[in-house]
Design a protein around this motif. Sequence first.
Motif, PDB file in Angstrom:
ATOM      1  N   SER A  28       1.362  -1.213  -0.093  1.00 41.25           N
ATOM      2  CA  SER A  28       0.010   0.338  -0.085  1.00 41.25           C
ATOM      3  C   SER A  28       0.897   1.267  -0.140  1.00 41.25           C
ATOM      4  O   SER A  28       1.663   0.846   0.543  1.00 41.25           O
ATOM      5  N   SER A  29       0.307   2.120  -0.686  1.00 47.46           N
ATOM      6  CA  SER A  29       1.674   3.438  -0.481  1.00 47.46           C
ATOM      7  C   SER A  29       0.636   4.390   0.645  1.00 47.46           C
ATOM      8  O   SER A  29       1.586   5.312   0.950  1.00 47.46           O
ATOM      9  N   ASP A  30       0.369   3.941   0.897  1.00 47.22           N
ATOM     10  CA  ASP A  30      -0.083   4.305   2.546  1.00 47.22           C
ATOM     11  C   ASP A  30      -0.777   3.990   3.746  1.00 47.22           C
ATOM     12  O   ASP A  30      -2.213   3.703   3.526  1.00 47.22           O
ATOM     13  N   HIS A  66       9.675  -1.563   2.249  1.00 48.48           N
ATOM     14  CA  HIS A  66       8.686  -1.479   3.766  1.00 48.48           C
ATOM     15  C   HIS A  66       7.934  -2.787   4.096  1.00 48.48           C
ATOM     16  O   HIS A  66       8.522  -3.827   2.568  1.00 48.48           O
ATOM     17  N   VAL A 102      -5.644   5.521  -2.200  1.00 44.52           N
ATOM     18  CA  VAL A 102      -4.137   5.183  -2.107  1.00 44.52           C
ATOM     19  C   VAL A 102      -4.017   4.235  -3.218  1.00 44.52           C
ATOM     20  O   VAL A 102      -4.418   4.105  -3.984  1.00 44.52           O
ATOM     21  N   GLY A 103      -2.480   3.607  -2.741  1.00 44.14           N
ATOM     22  CA  GLY A 103      -2.434   3.660  -4.512  1.00 44.14           C
ATOM     23  C   GLY A 103      -1.812   2.300  -3.725  1.00 44.14           C
ATOM     24  O   GLY A 103      -1.057   2.015  -2.686  1.00 44.14           O
ATOM     25  N   ILE A 105       1.434  -0.542  -5.000  1.00 45.87           N
ATOM     26  CA  ILE A 105       1.923  -0.068  -5.260  1.00 45.87           C
ATOM     27  C   ILE A 105       3.134  -1.358  -5.849  1.00 45.87           C
ATOM     28  O   ILE A 105       2.949  -2.040  -4.523  1.00 45.87           O
ATOM     29  N   GLU A 107       6.257  -2.761  -5.663  1.00 47.97           N
ATOM     30  CA  GLU A 107       7.455  -2.323  -4.704  1.00 47.97           C
ATOM     31  C   GLU A 107       8.771  -3.044  -5.964  1.00 47.97           C
ATOM     32  O   GLU A 107       9.907  -2.387  -5.996  1.00 47.97           O
TER      33      GLU A 107
END
Length: 117
Positions: A28-30, A66, A102-103, A105, A107
């Motif tokens: 998750s981007s956030d 992350h 929210v994006g 991603i 990674e």
Amino acid sequence: ISEHGGKTNISVRLSSKPSARVKMFMRSSDTSIAHLSLAASTTNANAQVYVQQAPVSQPESRRLAHASVVPLAFTNKTWYTNQAVAIRAVDDDIFEPYGRRVGIIIEQIRSSDTACN
């Protein structure tokens, strides 16, 4: 998805057959808005994500940025099989009439197939 217990699934698969195993790491981007995890099945998936193979310059040694990363793996026999990723909204008790975005991603993608890296 809604903050109040909101959750959904997406299904992910490759768009073409790789010559070697492909490992993909999503996040998750956030994480104050949404968390990702592996889902039990793809039957309730609300969206599908097809990952195109394209050469991208990315060092193999790059560390994942992350801690809550969802790993997926595809082979030349499972590349077309949907893998489910669950997205769960985080309820932060803040009124947000228009919601927050929210994006998802990707990674990192690792493979000895050069078309995938």
